[in-house]
Each structure stands twice: as C-alpha cells, then as structure tokens.
Design an enzyme around this catalytic site. Sequence first.
Site, PDB file in Angstrom:
ATOM      1  N   GLU A   1      10.190   2.324  10.279  1.00  0.00           N
ATOM      2  CA  GLU A   1      11.199   3.349   9.975  1.00  0.00           C
ATOM      3  C   GLU A   1      10.494   4.688  10.025  1.00  0.00           C
ATOM      4  OE1 GLU A   1      14.584   1.405   9.851  1.00  0.00           O
ATOM      5  OE2 GLU A   1      14.363   3.561   9.541  1.00  0.00           O
TER       6      GLU A   1
ATOM      7  N   CYS B   1      13.789  11.542   5.379  1.00  0.00           N
ATOM      8  CA  CYS B   1      13.885  11.220   6.811  1.00  0.00           C
ATOM      9  C   CYS B   1      15.298  11.442   7.311  1.00  0.00           C
ATOM     10  CB  CYS B   1      13.374   9.816   7.105  1.00  0.00           C
ATOM     11  SG  CYS B   1      13.916   8.610   5.925  1.00  0.00           S
TER      12      CYS B   1
ATOM     13  N   GLU C   1      10.516  17.012  13.994  1.00  0.00           N
ATOM     14  CA  GLU C   1      10.714  16.856  12.556  1.00  0.00           C
ATOM     15  C   GLU C   1       9.755  17.770  11.806  1.00  0.00           C
ATOM     16  OE1 GLU C   1       9.629  13.079  10.606  1.00  0.00           O
ATOM     17  OE2 GLU C   1      11.657  13.129   9.783  1.00  0.00           O
TER      18      GLU C   1
ATOM     19  N   LYS D   1       0.876  -1.183   0.000  1.00  0.00           N
ATOM     20  CA  LYS D   1       0.000   0.000   0.000  1.00  0.00           C
ATOM     21  C   LYS D   1       0.910   1.229   0.000  1.00  0.00           C
ATOM     22  CE  LYS D   1      -1.741   3.034   2.033  1.00  0.00           C
ATOM     23  NZ  LYS D   1      -1.553   4.475   1.665  1.00  0.00           N
TER      24      LYS D   1
HETATM   25  P1  ADP Z   1       4.066  10.911   5.746  1.00  0.00           P
HETATM   26  O1  ADP Z   1       4.087  12.011   6.732  1.00  0.00           O
HETATM   27  O2  ADP Z   1       5.398  10.558   5.192  1.00  0.00           O
HETATM   28  O3  ADP Z   1       2.971  10.982   4.738  1.00  0.00           O
HETATM   29  P2  ADP Z   1       2.473   9.005   7.127  1.00  0.00           P
HETATM   30  O4  ADP Z   1       2.921   8.284   8.332  1.00  0.00           O
HETATM   31  O5  ADP Z   1       1.333   9.927   7.239  1.00  0.00           O
HETATM   32  O6  ADP Z   1       3.784   9.671   6.612  1.00  0.00           O
HETATM   33  O7  ADP Z   1       2.143   7.983   5.949  1.00  0.00           O
HETATM   34  C1  ADP Z   1       2.993   6.918   5.605  1.00  0.00           C
HETATM   35  C2  ADP Z   1       2.151   5.789   5.065  1.00  0.00           C
HETATM   36  O8  ADP Z   1       1.290   5.315   6.105  1.00  0.00           O
HETATM   37  C3  ADP Z   1       1.233   6.167   3.913  1.00  0.00           C
HETATM   38  O9  ADP Z   1       1.179   5.103   2.981  1.00  0.00           O
HETATM   39  C4  ADP Z   1      -0.104   6.349   4.587  1.00  0.00           C
HETATM   40  O10 ADP Z   1      -1.188   6.148   3.724  1.00  0.00           O
HETATM   41  C5  ADP Z   1      -0.049   5.262   5.641  1.00  0.00           C
HETATM   42  N1  ADP Z   1      -0.958   5.453   6.788  1.00  0.00           N
HETATM   43  C6  ADP Z   1      -1.410   6.610   7.323  1.00  0.00           C
HETATM   44  N2  ADP Z   1      -2.237   6.372   8.353  1.00  0.00           N
HETATM   45  C7  ADP Z   1      -2.321   5.023   8.492  1.00  0.00           C
HETATM   46  C8  ADP Z   1      -3.005   4.126   9.376  1.00  0.00           C
HETATM   47  N3  ADP Z   1      -3.793   4.599  10.356  1.00  0.00           N
HETATM   48  N4  ADP Z   1      -2.830   2.812   9.220  1.00  0.00           N
HETATM   49  C9  ADP Z   1      -2.028   2.321   8.250  1.00  0.00           C
HETATM   50  N5  ADP Z   1      -1.370   3.104   7.373  1.00  0.00           N
HETATM   51  C10 ADP Z   1      -1.493   4.433   7.486  1.00  0.00           C
END
Ligand code: ADP
Length: 500
Positions: free
Chosen positions: A255, A289, A390, A180
């Site tokens: 990570e 990161c 961050e 995903k």
């Molecule tokens: P960034 O700030 O780099 O976008 P996120 O942590 O928001 O980082 O997102 C990283 C990944 O985690 C994306 O693929 C996002 O769709 C997914 N994601 C966000 N919320 C959830 C959740 N509650 N459960 C699983 N995956 C999630």
Amino acid sequence: MATAVAPRVFKNFINGEWVESRSGKAYENRNPANTDELVGMFVSSAEEDVDAAVDAAKEAYKKWRLVPAPKRAEILFRTAELLVQRKEQFAKDMTREMGKVLAEARGDVQEAIDMTYYMAGEGRRLFGQTTPSELPNKFAMSVRQSIGVCGMITPWNFPMAIPSWKMMPALISGNTIVLKPAEDTPLSAYHLVQVLTEAGIPRGVVNLLSGDGPGAGAPVSKHKDVPVISFTGSTAVGRIIAMACAPDFKHCSLEMGGKNIIIVMEDANLDLAIDGAIWGGFGTTGQRCTAASRVAVHKSVYKEFVSRFVDRAKSLKVGDGLDPSTEMGPCINEQQLNTVMSYVEIGKNEGAKLLTGGNRLESGPYAKGWFYAPTVFGDCTPNMRIAQEEIFGPVVTVIPIDSLEQGLDVANGVPYGLSASIYTRNVNRAFQATRDLYTGIVYVNAPTIGAETHLPFGGTKQTGNGHREAAIAAIDFFTEWKTIYIDYSDKLQRAQIDNA
Ligand code: ADP
C-alpha cells in the site's frame, strides 16, 4: 536536550518476552511538536533480532494455526475491549509521538478497535464455498488455510490503525506475526502488542521489533521463513520490498503513495466542498496516503471557491495536537518538513501561484517543532510536479477545469490511484465519476479521506500491487484457498471426460 528523569527504554517483544536488542543499541523517539520532549528510547533491531522473532513466530505457528478460529476470536475480542478502556491514554501517547491532533489520534485508536471487533466476528465466519461437483457422488468445497509467519512493515501516519489492519486479519486466519513499525511511531505499536498480550495471545504468535527500515525492516522482508509480507509506506520503499520478495515468490501486499483529488463541479454545494477540501487537504497535516492534495475546480466557481478556501486555510490553528483548540499539528520530522519545503520551492519555480502559506512556522510556540503553514497553490496545471508527486504535507494544489470530462482526465492523469472525490448535486455526473475515476476508493460529496474498516482499502496503479486491506479483502490476502474434492462413488471418475 536531556530530560530530568532517565528515559524509559521500550524493548522488543519476542517469544512472549520483552527483550533488549542483541546489539544493546537504542534510539530516541521525540515529540514532533516539541523536540525537547523525549517520548521514550526504543531498541534498534538488526538481523539477529529479526531471526529470533521469526524463529519464535515459526514455532508458535505450529499450534496457533490449529486453534479454532472462534477461540482465536475471543482473544481479539478481549483485545478490542482493552483498547476501548485505554483509548484516551493511547490517543494522547500517539499525539505525543506523531503530532496529529488528539481528536484524530482518538480516531486512529478507534479504527484499531473497529478492525479488532470486526475480525473477531470473522472468527465465526471465514467462509469458503460448497458447490456441486460436475460428477455424481462427489462433494466439492473450498476452505481458507493460514499461511505462516507474516512480516508487517508499517508507516508512522496511522501508528495504531495500520498495524491493526494487518495484524487482526492475519491472526484470525491463523498466522503468526513479526511487526516492524515505523521508527517514528513505535510506542503506538508497543501499546497494541501490550494489549494483545494482556488479552492472552500465546507466546510467539505476535512479535514486535523496533528499529529503522534498512536495519530491521529489510531483514524481515528477505527472511526465508517469512512467506508473507504486508507493507504500507512510500512507493520507493515498496519497490525495494517487492524486489526482496520476488526471489522466493513471497505473497506481498503493498500500500503506497497517492495523489488524491477532489473535483468540485459548478453545481456543488460550495460550503460542503470547502469543508471537505480543508479536512481532506490539511487533516493529519496532509500526511495521509488519502490526503486531498489536489482540488480541481470548475471555472465558473473557481474564484469564489479559491478565495473562501484560502481564507479557511489561513485561519487554521496550527500547534501542539494535545491543545484542544489546535486544528493542525506539525510534520512528523525534520526530513518530512524539508521535503515539504523543497516542493514549495518547486511549485514556485514551476509558476504555480502561492496563495497562502509557503513558510515554516518557527517562532514562539513553534520554535521546538516541525511546523509548517497550511499552504495553497492556485492556477496549477495538471502536469506540474506539485500536482503529480506525493508531497505528504500541508500543501494543496488547486487546478481550474472546464468540464467533468477534463476533471476526470486530470484526476486519472497521475501515477497513483488511491482515492478520489467529486462534489456535485447532479446524479448523472456523480455516477459517471464513480464509474470513470480509476482509483480504489471514490467518494461523492465527501472528501478523499474517511475509510471504514469493513470495506476494502487500497488503490490502483503505483498505489498498490492489486491487493486490498481491511474487509474480507484482508482475509483473502492472509489466507490461501484450498479446494477439496471428496469422491464417494467408489470408482474412478474423470472430470471433463467421463461426464462429457
Ligand atoms: P514513510 O515515508 O511513510 O516513512 P517509508 O516507505 O520510508 O514511508 O517507511 C515505511 C516503513 O518501511 C517504515 O517502517 C520503514 O522503517 C520501512 N522501511 C524503510 N526502508 C526499508 C527497507 N529498505 N526495507 C524494509 N523496510 C523499510
């Protein structure tokens, strides 16, 4: 804004076929440098799509785990060859969907190529150990075994490299995949999966779902038939994923964030340190990161460093990453831009000195994108929020220091521990720093960014949960050890008892 031609709708890849989401819903993927440009429509997946993908991966696992690893490697090798052939096209598409400058997008695709070749090579290694038994006429060895369906949830800042870091070691080890990718960068993941299919990956071994985190990511992380989750993203979401994995004791690799530092000592080659701080701080618009969001500079060179660093930051050419003269692209989306803007306000209120930037770029060529000026705060103290949290944008905080010891304290005094760097020509100091910086990655006389695929990648403290990506460390995560004892003595031999 509507585009003249009907946009292409990119589908999910489940069980070897490109399919609509069950709900039929789709969302837009737009260019962050020009939001008039629709990169494509991508389907919005939900739990039922996840179930179908996991079922396919579970079924495919039965056969894939038994394919000899050198045969699995042949598919990876062909994948790498195809990535080499299409590097330019994939890099351009990545710049369109993500905004990073084309040279960096090429580097992102190259990282996927490197990882794919590297893991193809692992197909003829995947070494375990053989070792003498403590008992006579007994043989002992350990082998790596695959685990099953691996769920992968990836961010937008390295849209092809990060999925490849997870997919290639998982595949060579005999696992199957449900990926995903981030909602902002599904096209690069689509390309990667497309070349895997052309290279002959069997049906169901790799499955791709586009969609948002709560809708499509969360059901992957909770699925009872997914024993392994590999996540890269924010610390806040990493915590949610760790909790989703906990009830079933899923293997979970996280990570997450960083607040990386460059320490500049008084004996540093200042030209080199400034080059490093510019590249580390503003490369990928600070959205790595490993970005060097802090620079700690010895007081005796502080003034000179700051004035030259600020001049360089001011002269950076911001714009569309497809323009070869552009040095820094936009922020990924409006939300990220808002985060940057709010941190700049926080910095001002905390008393940090705004030396350049601090404003959104909105006119002329910037009117349709999420652009922000390269920003430098000087005279920062280590505990300011802008020096602790961050930001993930083009904002660098400069902190004056008196000594190496103080620099190391500042470096280690944050909740994260991904990457750190020191510029010095004194070998004693360099070695002391490599020993005492409590981070997963340390650079000497180079910025905090620039990981190579055959070395472990990851961080300490709230950056991770003890795992590493890339290198053999990735194989360690995507396999489990099986220890095998073969007793050919024809009698009962009791370890620790009969030979005591
Ligand atoms: P960034 O700030 O780099 O976008 P996120 O942590 O928001 O980082 O997102 C990283 C990944 O985690 C994306 O693929 C996002 O769709 C997914 N994601 C966000 N919320 C959830 C959740 N509650 N459960 C699983 N995956 C999630």
